[in-house]
Design a protein around this motif. Structure first.
Motif, PDB file in Angstrom:
ATOM      1  N   TYR C  29      31.874  50.268  48.382  1.00  0.00           N
ATOM      2  CA  TYR C  29      31.585  49.564  47.133  1.00  0.00           C
ATOM      3  C   TYR C  29      30.693  50.430  46.248  1.00  0.00           C
ATOM      4  O   TYR C  29      30.942  50.597  45.055  1.00  0.00           O
ATOM      5  N   PHE C  30      29.686  50.994  46.860  1.00  0.00           N
ATOM      6  CA  PHE C  30      28.752  51.815  46.107  1.00  0.00           C
ATOM      7  C   PHE C  30      29.458  52.996  45.440  1.00  0.00           C
ATOM      8  O   PHE C  30      29.206  53.309  44.274  1.00  0.00           O
ATOM      9  N   VAL C  31      30.368  53.635  46.175  1.00  0.00           N
ATOM     10  CA  VAL C  31      31.088  54.783  45.621  1.00  0.00           C
ATOM     11  C   VAL C  31      31.844  54.379  44.354  1.00  0.00           C
ATOM     12  O   VAL C  31      31.771  55.038  43.323  1.00  0.00           O
ATOM     13  N   PHE C  32      32.560  53.241  44.443  1.00  0.00           N
ATOM     14  CA  PHE C  32      33.316  52.763  43.284  1.00  0.00           C
ATOM     15  C   PHE C  32      32.410  52.520  42.085  1.00  0.00           C
ATOM     16  O   PHE C  32      32.685  52.959  40.969  1.00  0.00           O
ATOM     17  N   ILE C  33      31.331  51.816  42.336  1.00  0.00           N
ATOM     18  CA  ILE C  33      30.444  51.457  41.231  1.00  0.00           C
ATOM     19  C   ILE C  33      29.822  52.708  40.637  1.00  0.00           C
ATOM     20  O   ILE C  33      29.709  52.865  39.423  1.00  0.00           O
ATOM     21  N   PHE C  34      29.449  53.618  41.520  1.00  0.00           N
ATOM     22  CA  PHE C  34      28.859  54.876  41.068  1.00  0.00           C
ATOM     23  C   PHE C  34      29.809  55.594  40.108  1.00  0.00           C
ATOM     24  O   PHE C  34      29.413  56.040  39.028  1.00  0.00           O
ATOM     25  N   ILE C  35      31.081  55.679  40.507  1.00  0.00           N
ATOM     26  CA  ILE C  35      32.070  56.344  39.650  1.00  0.00           C
ATOM     27  C   ILE C  35      32.167  55.634  38.303  1.00  0.00           C
ATOM     28  O   ILE C  35      32.185  56.276  37.249  1.00  0.00           O
ATOM     29  N   PHE C  36      32.178  54.323  38.327  1.00  0.00           N
ATOM     30  CA  PHE C  36      32.358  53.599  37.061  1.00  0.00           C
ATOM     31  C   PHE C  36      31.130  53.657  36.168  1.00  0.00           C
ATOM     32  O   PHE C  36      31.257  53.659  34.949  1.00  0.00           O
ATOM     33  N   VAL C  37      29.965  53.701  36.775  1.00  0.00           N
ATOM     34  CA  VAL C  37      28.758  53.883  35.968  1.00  0.00           C
ATOM     35  C   VAL C  37      28.859  55.213  35.223  1.00  0.00           C
ATOM     36  O   VAL C  37      28.603  55.316  34.026  1.00  0.00           O
ATOM     37  N   GLU C  67      34.998  44.142  41.466  1.00  0.00           N
ATOM     38  CA  GLU C  67      34.994  44.888  42.728  1.00  0.00           C
ATOM     39  C   GLU C  67      34.259  44.112  43.812  1.00  0.00           C
ATOM     40  O   GLU C  67      34.618  44.174  44.986  1.00  0.00           O
ATOM     41  N   MET C  68      33.221  43.387  43.381  1.00  0.00           N
ATOM     42  CA  MET C  68      32.479  42.570  44.334  1.00  0.00           C
ATOM     43  C   MET C  68      33.397  41.507  44.949  1.00  0.00           C
ATOM     44  O   MET C  68      33.396  41.284  46.167  1.00  0.00           O
ATOM     45  N   LEU C  69      34.214  40.900  44.103  1.00  0.00           N
ATOM     46  CA  LEU C  69      35.158  39.899  44.608  1.00  0.00           C
ATOM     47  C   LEU C  69      36.169  40.552  45.538  1.00  0.00           C
ATOM     48  O   LEU C  69      36.508  40.018  46.595  1.00  0.00           O
ATOM     49  N   PHE C  70      36.629  41.736  45.137  1.00  0.00           N
ATOM     50  CA  PHE C  70      37.648  42.438  45.909  1.00  0.00           C
ATOM     51  C   PHE C  70      37.114  42.848  47.286  1.00  0.00           C
ATOM     52  O   PHE C  70      37.705  42.552  48.315  1.00  0.00           O
ATOM     53  N   PHE C  71      35.955  43.500  47.299  1.00  0.00           N
ATOM     54  CA  PHE C  71      35.361  43.951  48.564  1.00  0.00           C
ATOM     55  C   PHE C  71      34.877  42.759  49.386  1.00  0.00           C
ATOM     56  O   PHE C  71      35.023  42.725  50.595  1.00  0.00           O
ATOM     57  N   LEU C 123      24.126  42.721  47.123  1.00  0.00           N
ATOM     58  CA  LEU C 123      24.217  44.158  46.901  1.00  0.00           C
ATOM     59  C   LEU C 123      24.486  44.471  45.435  1.00  0.00           C
ATOM     60  O   LEU C 123      23.842  45.333  44.828  1.00  0.00           O
ATOM     61  N   ALA C 124      25.444  43.732  44.837  1.00  0.00           N
ATOM     62  CA  ALA C 124      25.811  43.973  43.449  1.00  0.00           C
ATOM     63  C   ALA C 124      24.617  43.743  42.533  1.00  0.00           C
ATOM     64  O   ALA C 124      24.377  44.526  41.597  1.00  0.00           O
TER      65      ALA C 124
END
Lengths: 281, 264, 263
Positions: C29-37, C67-71, C123-124
């Motif tokens: 999850y963190f990786v995804f969010i990091f990329i989108f930030v 993504e939170m919903l997805f993960f 986490l989110a």
């Protein structure tokens, strides 16, 4: 010449200890505790070429661990191993050409392929040419009576047929030593008998050294001329089948050994009970 | 030495052939698997059409470069999952003690293990990657560079997975990390490097080697630079050597199925 | 209804044990969010710019929520289990039990995400506060309405994924169809809000399940309005009814086929 030489062999495993439940899991992450399990503890023995040896013991005694060190699967912590004069830790591949293994509970065959295709694959693994493989497969198929099902995918075979194929696969390269780890597990008495006589035949005709572990007294009695019992990682008995009964009864203080009626099963049970359970896993 | 290599290769090819044969038993399933993977990848291009509506470049990349980036990632991912699929579940094999069968064979353990299965849908990835690269019309030279970098990318992905997976000889629970690390790497590899700056950029070039696997190569297909080529080749070789060393070092600690039974 | 509650509760307890495992998923999850930030950091040239009516913070929070919903829901487990039951033949035993198989799976799945999702919410919130900053105009009083939309959205998603898995009665492997459905949700729902697509496509997108599964709940969290909320709830209930009807129908047909072929 000696086929196997083992001196003072040892192996310990470190096992993580974890208490039950969520709290235990968290504790295990924060402060992991390990426990040493001495699986094999100073084992020494020798096996002559062409010998048939039963290597037995209760569950968790260290049988499989020993076999795995002899075949180069596990790395010993201490002691020396030589199989056919080769150290498995140093020349694993060279040794692999000369030994065969059958692990009754683990399958090495591809289930979607026919036994024939499987044997061809193993032929390639042991660098046999197409021609050599062909000849050897034909020879073994005749001896193990695989004719009727050699072209049926392995997943459609009965357990007995499968085990026969497993054994053939491990004999494709004419190994000098064959390691059998519970080869007859789960088989019916007729098939068991059939497998045993095939193993006997192998030993007779190709002078293959047989190293067998089994919980089946029948296997041991019918096949082996020598027996080693391990318990809690140590050898507790090493004797020829002939002398075993005699020595056992002498130890019990019985004078006239011929008159006494004691079976191999009784002796094994007695040895397990006497020595075991002290370090039960 | 040469015959040993030849014999090893013979076993690997036979293993690949048998793996594909297994999947070909049901041709319909096989074809839908491959085709849907192509569609699946293609669907993600929508994201880029949207982003390029907002700006002419994303992280310094044009649409063509994004397509090259995707092509290279898909092709490298595909090739590594066709040839060396097992490396991506190496942790599980180690933890569950499933290396025994390979250790009693007179062949290279590592090669035998990682070539022992094939991921069929990865054929779709590889096809998609190559098709996408062709769509960018990179020219003959560019296309050869693309193929070369597909090979180096495959080496980097495989070696990275091997390195992380081999840590399972020492630590439990690496199976989940292995999965996450590889998936994370693929995620990074599908975005342009221009959006990352500072420390993250350094990490992504040298530690999680996305830069070596795809970013450097994409830049080089556009404008060739010999120095960078040697950096990429050298890095791939170095990573592979390190990973192989760690694997063999760890193999001494391999515990077969014994830990499993002891744990119960 | 009570038997489904019991199924729900027992799986809930079992899954608490696996809490530690979920921590690993946090990394993904963190990786995804990091990329989108980083990605949106590049796409927004100035801090005040609006893209499709969203500020940079809202845009990042949007993708964080989807993504939170997805993960947090891990709907793939439903697909895997149903496909596994059918292909492995387990279904023959399960369908004769005194409950409806599909509802059994739904109850079980709800138990699973009831544990996972709150962890991802926490986490989110932490990642969002640290990396993006607080969400502007967040309506704390409307949290209950958002939660309702999320629950409905996840259930609809599970129903659709189950429908696809139920095709395993007829075809050998339904996974490729799952990929396609997942990708559709990902590209059109998770990564971007509907408003970013061309005007002509938007009404079309609102008809797809994406609107109720992904966009709806996330949009409400990022930019709440009572009218929007009502609209989404109505559509969700419609979708749930149609989806369930479809699921029951496919299941009935599948079971009939199984009887004809004798399992």
């Amino acid at each position: 010449m000696q086929a196997i030489r083992v001196e003072n062999l040892s192996k310990t495993f470190r096992v993580k200890k974890k208490e039950k439940g969520m709290a235990g899991s968290i504790k295990a992450i924060l402060h992991p505790q390990t426990e040493k399990i001495q699986a094999v503890n100073g084992v020494s023995f020798q096996v002559e070429e062409g010998e048939m040896l039963a290597f037995i013991g209760p569950n968790g005694a260290g049988k499989s661990t020993t076999i795995k060190m002899l075949t180069g699967i596990l790395y010993p912590d201490g002691g020396r191993v030589e199989v056919l004069g080769i150290d498995p830790t140093k020349k694993r591949k060279q040794l692999a050409y000369q030994i065969g293994t059958v692990f009754g509970q683990k399958e090495q065959l591809w289930t979607h392929l026919t036994p024939y295709d499987n044997f061809r694959f193993f032929g390639a693994i042991y660098d046999l040419s197409e021609r050599e493989a062909e000849v050897r497969i034909e020879e073994l198929a005749k001896r193990f009576e695989l004719g009727t099902f050699i072209d049926t995918p392995v997943r459609n075979l009965s357990l007995g047929q499968r085990i026969r194929c497993e054994i053939v696969a491990s004999l494709i390269h004419k190994p000098k030593v064959l390691f059998l780890d519970e080869p007859t597990i789960g088989l019916d008495p007729v098939v068991k008998e059939n497998i045993r006589s095939l193993i006997m035949q192998m030993n007779r005709e190709e002078h293959t050294t047989i190293f067998l572990t089994s919980h089946d007294v029948g296997d041991i009695e019918k096949l082996c001329r020598r027996i080693i019992i391990v318990n809690a990682g140590q050898i507790v008995l090493d004797d020829s089948m002939k002398k075993l009964k005699e020595h056992y009864l002498q130890g019990k203080g019985v004078e006239d050994s011929a008159a006494s009626d004691v079976s191999l099963e009784d002796i094994i049970m007695d040895v397990y009970k006497a020595e075991g359970r002290t370090a039960a896993v | 030495m040469l015959t040993a290599v030849k014999n090893q290769l013979r076993v690997c090819l036979l293993s690949l052939k048998y793996n594909i044969m297994r999947e070909m038993v049901n041709k319909v399933t096989f074809l839908t698997n491959v085709c849907f993977m192509v569609l699946n990848n293609a669907a993600l291009l929508v994201q880029w059409f949207i982003l390029f509506r907002l700006r002419e470049d994303v992280g310094g990349y044009t649409l063509r470069e994004i397509m090259l980036l995707w092509g290279l990632t898909a092709a490298s991912f595909g090739l590594s999952h066709i040839l060396f699929a097992r490396v991506f579940s190496l942790s599980e094999l180690i933890i569950k003690g499933k290396l025994d069968a390979y250790l009693v064979q007179p062949k290279n353990v590592l090669v035998s293990v990682i070539t022992s299965s094939t991921d069929i849908s990865a054929i779709g990835d590889l096809l998609y990657g190559v098709a996408l690269a062709c769509a960018c019309s990179p020219g003959i030279g560019g296309f050869f560079l693309f193929l070369l970098f597909t090979v180096t990318g495959t080496i980097v992905f495989t070696a990275f997975a091997l390195l992380i997976g081999s840590l399972s000889f020492w630590f439990l629970r690496m199976d989940m990390l292995e999965n996450q690390a590889v998936m994370g790497m693929i995620s990074f590899a599908t975005y342009p490097d221009g959006i990352f700056q500072g420390i993250s950029r350094f990490l992504l070039y040298y530690i999680i080697p996305v830069g070596m696997a795809v970013w450097h190569p994409v830049h080089m297909i556009n404008s060739f630079h010999a120095g960078t080529l040697f950096t990429v080749l050298g890095y791939a070789l170095l990573l592979l050597t390190a990973a192989v060393c760690v694997f063999y070092r760890g193999l001494r600690k391999y515990s077969s199925g014994n830990l499993m039974t002891a744990r119960m | 209804m009570r038997k489904y509650m019991v199924i729900y509760r027992s799986v809930l307890l079992e899954n608490l044990q696996y809490a530690a495992n979920v921590a690993m998923g946090f990394l993904g999850y963190f990786v995804f969010i990091f990329i989108f930030v980083k990605l949106w950091g590049y796409m927004y040239r100035t801090p005040e710019e609006l893209i499709a009516g969203y500020t940079k913070e809202q845009m990042i929070w949007y993708v964080m929520m989807t993504e939170m919903l997805f993960f947090g829901s891990n709907a793939a487990s439903v697909a895997r289990e149903v496909a596994g039951d059918i292909r492995g033949g387990n279904i023959a035993y399960l369908m004769n039990r005194p409950y409806h198989y599909t509802l059994y799976i739904l109850a079980k799945y709800t138990g699973e995400w009831s544990v996972r999702l709150p962890m991802y919410v926490a986490l989110a919130v932490v990642i969002g506060m640290v990396m993006v900053g607080p969400l502007p105009h967040f309506r704390l009083t409307a949290v209950w309405a958002m939660a309702l939309c999320v629950i409905l959205g996840l259930t609809i998603n599970a129903v659709f994924k189950m429908c696809i898995s139920l095709f395993s009665f007829w075809i050998e492997d339904a996974t490729p169809f799952q990929w396609l459905y997942d990708k559709l949700i990902l590209v059109v729902g998770i990564l971007f809000p509907v408003e970013i697509f061309p005007q002509t496509l938007q009404p079309l997108l609102k008809l797809t399940p994406i609107y109720t599964v992904c966009y709806g709940p996330a949009k409400l969290i990022v930019d709440f309005s009572p009218e929007k909320c009502l609209e989404i709830l109505v559509v969700q209930i419609l979708y749930l009814m149609v989806g369930c009807e479809m699921m029951f129908l496919i299941y009935r047909k599948g079971v009939k086929k199984l009887y004809v072929n004798g399992g």
